[in-house]
Design a protein around this motif. Structure first.
Motif, PDB file in Angstrom:
ATOM      1  N   TYR A   1       0.823  -1.195   0.000  1.00  0.00           N
ATOM      2  CA  TYR A   1       0.000   0.000   0.000  1.00  0.00           C
ATOM      3  C   TYR A   1       0.863   1.253   0.000  1.00  0.00           C
ATOM      4  O   TYR A   1       1.878   1.348   0.716  1.00  0.00           O
TER       5      TYR A   1
ATOM      6  N   GLN B   1      -4.961   1.214   3.900  1.00  0.00           N
ATOM      7  CA  GLN B   1      -3.954   2.107   4.476  1.00  0.00           C
ATOM      8  C   GLN B   1      -4.636   3.405   4.868  1.00  0.00           C
ATOM      9  O   GLN B   1      -5.458   3.945   4.110  1.00  0.00           O
TER      10      GLN B   1
ATOM     11  N   SER C   1      -1.671   0.586   8.566  1.00  0.00           N
ATOM     12  CA  SER C   1      -2.348  -0.306   7.631  1.00  0.00           C
ATOM     13  C   SER C   1      -3.011  -1.460   8.361  1.00  0.00           C
ATOM     14  O   SER C   1      -2.636  -1.813   9.487  1.00  0.00           O
TER      15      SER C   1
END
Lengths: 113, 112
Positions: A49, A68, A74
């Motif tokens: 991410y 995220q 995350s």
């Protein structure tokens, strides 16, 4: 600097359940990657991410999803857990859009029974 | 397909000797290589890295060698200590934030 932190450290779930794992990046890092490490194996890339979007994905089914947040932390979500999902889940963070060395957290040990 | 493999799954060395851990990679597009150390119950710890425009890089007691011609990577640990006992992974990355591919790992045992 606390480095990369993951929670929880250990987790036991039943087949069919859903699980959410969390990762806080090292200070200054904006890219988060998730890995699955089965016993005796090397980590396998799940996805990455950056800027709150999934940028890269490994060979994992859609049951594996992530998110995220604006603060770069995350989450990894796994739905419909299978026994084979039992593993150590590692979060790695890096800076400058991921083009630097990655720092790993201590991992979350997931056991599916 | 892409793969990073290791020549030996287990390596046993005497304390004070030098250790050499080898790794082969197959993706010629990879331009960034990393060695990680993983101790039991912990996440991988960065040891040293090297980019494809280099063939050698040295750190504290560790040296990484890259041979792009034969797609081979090695990690040399000087004066191996008991604290070096762990699993060592080589990993490759195509740079630009692309995913990092890990090998299966080599377990290093250091005999006192």
């Amino acid at each position: 600097d606390a480095g990369v932190t993951q929670s929880p450290t250990h987790l036991i779930k039943t087949r069919g359940q859903q699980v959410t794992l969390r990762c806080s990046p090292k200070s200054g890092h904006d890219t988060v990657s998730w890995y699955q490490q089965a016993l005796g194996q090397g980590p396998q890339f799940i996805f990455q991410y950056y800027e709150e979007e999934e940028r890269q994905r490994g060979n994992f089914p859609d049951r594996f999803s992530g998110h995220q947040f604006p603060n770069y932390s995350s989450e990894l979500n796994v739905n419909a857990l299978l026994l084979g999902d039992s593993a150590l889940y590692l979060c790695a963070t890096s800076g400058r859009q991921g083009d630097t060395e990655a720092f790993f957290g201590q991992g979350t040990r997931l056991t599916v029974v | 397909g892409e793969s990073v493999g290791l020549h030996l799954p287990t390596l046993s060395v005497q304390e004070g000797d030098n250790s050499i851990i080898n790794c082969a990679y197959s993706n010629s597009a990879s331009d960034y290589f990393i060695w990680y150390k993983q101790e039991s119950g912990k996440g991988p710890q960065f040891i040293i890295d090297i980019r494809s425009n280099m063939d050698k890089r040295q750190g504290q007691r560790v040296t990484v060698l890259l041979n792009k011609t034969v797609k081979h990577l090695s990690l040399q640990i000087a004066a191996t200590q008991p604290g070096d006992s762990a699993v060592y992974f080589c990993a490759e990355n195509m740079g630009g934030g692309f995913k990092t591919i890990f090998g299966a790992g080599t377990r290093l045992f250091v005999k006192a």
